[in-house]
Design a protein around this motif. Sequence first.
Motif, PDB file in Angstrom:
ATOM      1  N   LYS A 131       0.819  -1.221   0.000  1.00 54.76           N
ATOM      2  CA  LYS A 131       0.000   0.000   0.000  1.00 54.76           C
ATOM      3  C   LYS A 131       0.852   1.269   0.000  1.00 54.76           C
ATOM      4  O   LYS A 131       0.631   2.180  -0.796  1.00 54.76           O
ATOM      5  CB  LYS A 131      -0.938  -0.008   1.206  1.00 54.76           C
ATOM      6  N   THR A 132       1.824   1.315   0.922  1.00 54.43           N
ATOM      7  CA  THR A 132       2.620   2.537   1.040  1.00 54.43           C
ATOM      8  C   THR A 132       3.821   2.551   0.108  1.00 54.43           C
ATOM      9  O   THR A 132       4.378   3.617  -0.164  1.00 54.43           O
ATOM     10  CB  THR A 132       3.138   2.698   2.478  1.00 54.43           C
ATOM     11  N   HIS A 133       4.242   1.358  -0.351  1.00 55.16           N
ATOM     12  CA  HIS A 133       5.413   1.192  -1.226  1.00 55.16           C
ATOM     13  C   HIS A 133       6.717   1.611  -0.550  1.00 55.16           C
ATOM     14  O   HIS A 133       7.722   1.814  -1.233  1.00 55.16           O
ATOM     15  CB  HIS A 133       5.227   1.966  -2.535  1.00 55.16           C
ATOM     16  N   ARG A 134       6.695   1.702   0.781  1.00 56.46           N
ATOM     17  CA  ARG A 134       7.937   1.924   1.509  1.00 56.46           C
ATOM     18  C   ARG A 134       8.660   0.588   1.690  1.00 56.46           C
ATOM     19  O   ARG A 134       8.033  -0.467   1.792  1.00 56.46           O
ATOM     20  CB  ARG A 134       7.672   2.544   2.886  1.00 56.46           C
ATOM     21  N   VAL A 135       9.980   0.620   1.730  1.00 60.87           N
ATOM     22  CA  VAL A 135      10.762  -0.601   1.882  1.00 60.87           C
ATOM     23  C   VAL A 135      10.590  -1.137   3.302  1.00 60.87           C
ATOM     24  O   VAL A 135      10.891  -0.442   4.286  1.00 60.87           O
ATOM     25  CB  VAL A 135      12.244  -0.346   1.590  1.00 60.87           C
ATOM     26  N   ILE A 136      10.110  -2.389   3.414  1.00 59.12           N
ATOM     27  CA  ILE A 136       9.866  -2.982   4.729  1.00 59.12           C
ATOM     28  C   ILE A 136      10.772  -4.185   5.012  1.00 59.12           C
ATOM     29  O   ILE A 136      10.815  -4.668   6.148  1.00 59.12           O
ATOM     30  CB  ILE A 136       8.389  -3.412   4.881  1.00 59.12           C
ATOM     31  N   ALA A 137      11.488  -4.673   4.012  1.00 52.59           N
ATOM     32  CA  ALA A 137      12.383  -5.806   4.231  1.00 52.59           C
ATOM     33  C   ALA A 137      13.631  -5.673   3.373  1.00 52.59           C
ATOM     34  O   ALA A 137      13.535  -5.375   2.185  1.00 52.59           O
ATOM     35  CB  ALA A 137      11.676  -7.125   3.925  1.00 52.59           C
ATOM     36  N   LEU A 138      14.781  -5.896   3.995  1.00 54.99           N
ATOM     37  CA  LEU A 138      16.063  -5.920   3.300  1.00 54.99           C
ATOM     38  C   LEU A 138      16.742  -7.227   3.673  1.00 54.99           C
ATOM     39  O   LEU A 138      17.089  -7.451   4.835  1.00 54.99           O
ATOM     40  CB  LEU A 138      16.917  -4.726   3.723  1.00 54.99           C
ATOM     41  N   THR A 139      16.892  -8.118   2.702  1.00 49.80           N
ATOM     42  CA  THR A 139      17.375  -9.474   2.981  1.00 49.80           C
ATOM     43  C   THR A 139      18.506  -9.849   2.033  1.00 49.80           C
ATOM     44  O   THR A 139      18.285 -10.076   0.849  1.00 49.80           O
ATOM     45  CB  THR A 139      16.232 -10.497   2.854  1.00 49.80           C
ATOM     46  N   MET A 140      19.703  -9.936   2.565  1.00 53.22           N
ATOM     47  CA  MET A 140      20.864 -10.329   1.768  1.00 53.22           C
ATOM     48  C   MET A 140      21.445 -11.613   2.357  1.00 53.22           C
ATOM     49  O   MET A 140      21.690 -11.681   3.565  1.00 53.22           O
ATOM     50  CB  MET A 140      21.923  -9.230   1.784  1.00 53.22           C
ATOM     51  N   PHE A 141      21.670 -12.623   1.514  1.00 56.74           N
ATOM     52  CA  PHE A 141      22.158 -13.888   2.039  1.00 56.74           C
ATOM     53  C   PHE A 141      22.865 -14.703   0.958  1.00 56.74           C
ATOM     54  O   PHE A 141      22.688 -14.492  -0.233  1.00 56.74           O
ATOM     55  CB  PHE A 141      21.011 -14.703   2.646  1.00 56.74           C
ATOM     56  N   SER A 142      23.690 -15.626   1.436  1.00 52.67           N
ATOM     57  CA  SER A 142      24.360 -16.641   0.607  1.00 52.67           C
ATOM     58  C   SER A 142      25.164 -16.045  -0.547  1.00 52.67           C
ATOM     59  O   SER A 142      24.880 -16.282  -1.715  1.00 52.67           O
ATOM     60  CB  SER A 142      23.322 -17.638   0.068  1.00 52.67           C
TER      61      SER A 142
END
Length: 330
Positions: free
Chosen positions: A67-78
Motif C-alpha cells: 500500500k505505502t510502497h515503503r521498503v519494509i524488508a532488506l534481505t541479503m544472504f548466501s
Amino acid sequence: MNKVPLFLCLFLFISNFFSPSLSEKCNPQDKKVLLQIKKALNNPYLLASWDPKTDCCDWYCLECDLKTHRVIALTMFSDDRLTGQIPAQVGDLPYLETLLFRHLPNLNGTIQPSIAKLKNLKTLRLSWTNLSGPVPDFLSQLKNLTFLDLSFNNLSGSIPSSLSKLPNLLALHLDRNKLTGSIPESLGRFKGNVPDLYLSHNKLTGTIPASLGNLDFNTIDFSRNLLEGDASMLFGSNKTTWQIDISRNMFQFNLSKVEIPKSLSRLDLNHNKIFGSLPQALTGAELQFLNVSYNRMCGQIPVGGQLQSFDYSTYFHNRCLCGAPLESCK
C-alpha cells in the motif's frame, strides 16, 4: 463503444517505456538510501538488479509494502563475494520490519549502531557472518522485535542484561559465538512473551540464575558452555517446556528430585556431573529424543513410555544405571 485512437495508444506506450519514473512506486528517499547501501558494499553482484533507472520495489533482496510502497524488508544472504561492513545507511530505512544479513562469510566489522533507529523492526537476523565485537546494548531499544538471531558469528563479551526489555521477543539466538561471562539474571524477567533461548556453543560461565525458573520457556539450549551448579529450576511439572538441552557443561544436581513437564519432547543432559536416578515421570513425557549419557546417575531405568525405545548410547557412561536397554539390574 468509443475506441481509443491508435496514435494515443502509441503515445502512452512510448511514454511509459521511455519514462519508467512516471509509474514508479518506490519511495524516492528509500531508493536514494538503497543506492547508497549498494555503493557502500562496493556494488556486489548480489545487488545487480539495483538499477537506478528501474523501480526499486522490483529489485531483488528487498520488499515494499503493497500500500505505502515503503521498503519494509532488506534481505541479503548466501554470497561469499559480498565484502565489507553493514552500511550505516540501513538505519535510514525507517519503515524496515525485517533486516537480514545471513550466510555472508566476508561481512565483517561490528553490529551497525544505526540499526537502533529502526523502531519498526520485527526481525533482525545477522547470522553466519564474520561480525565481531559485542552484542550491543542498543538492541534493547527495538521494542517491536519478535526475532533476534545473532548466531554463528565471532561476537564476544557478555550478554547484555537489557535484552529482557524486549517485550515482544519470541526467540533469542546468541549461539555459536565467543560470548563470556554469566547468564544475566534479568533473562528470567521477560515481560509479555517468554522467548526461546539459544545460548549454546559459547564460553559462558557461572550458574544459571534462579530467576529463569519463574518462566515457562518453550526451548532452552545452553549446551557446550562452561556452566556449573544446579539447573533443576528449568524443569517443572506445571510447565509446557518442549526442549531442554544443557549438555556438555559442568552441571551437578540430583535428577531424581526434578519434576518433568509432560510436554517435554527433547531432553539432552549428556556430559555433565548429574547424579541421582531417572525420574519415573519421564515415562509420561512425550519424549522424541533423550540423552543422559556421561553423567553420574544410578538406579533402574523406569519402564514405560518411550524410555525403552532409545538405544544404550542414550544411557551409557553413568555410575550405575541399569535395566533395558542396558544390562539388567542385579
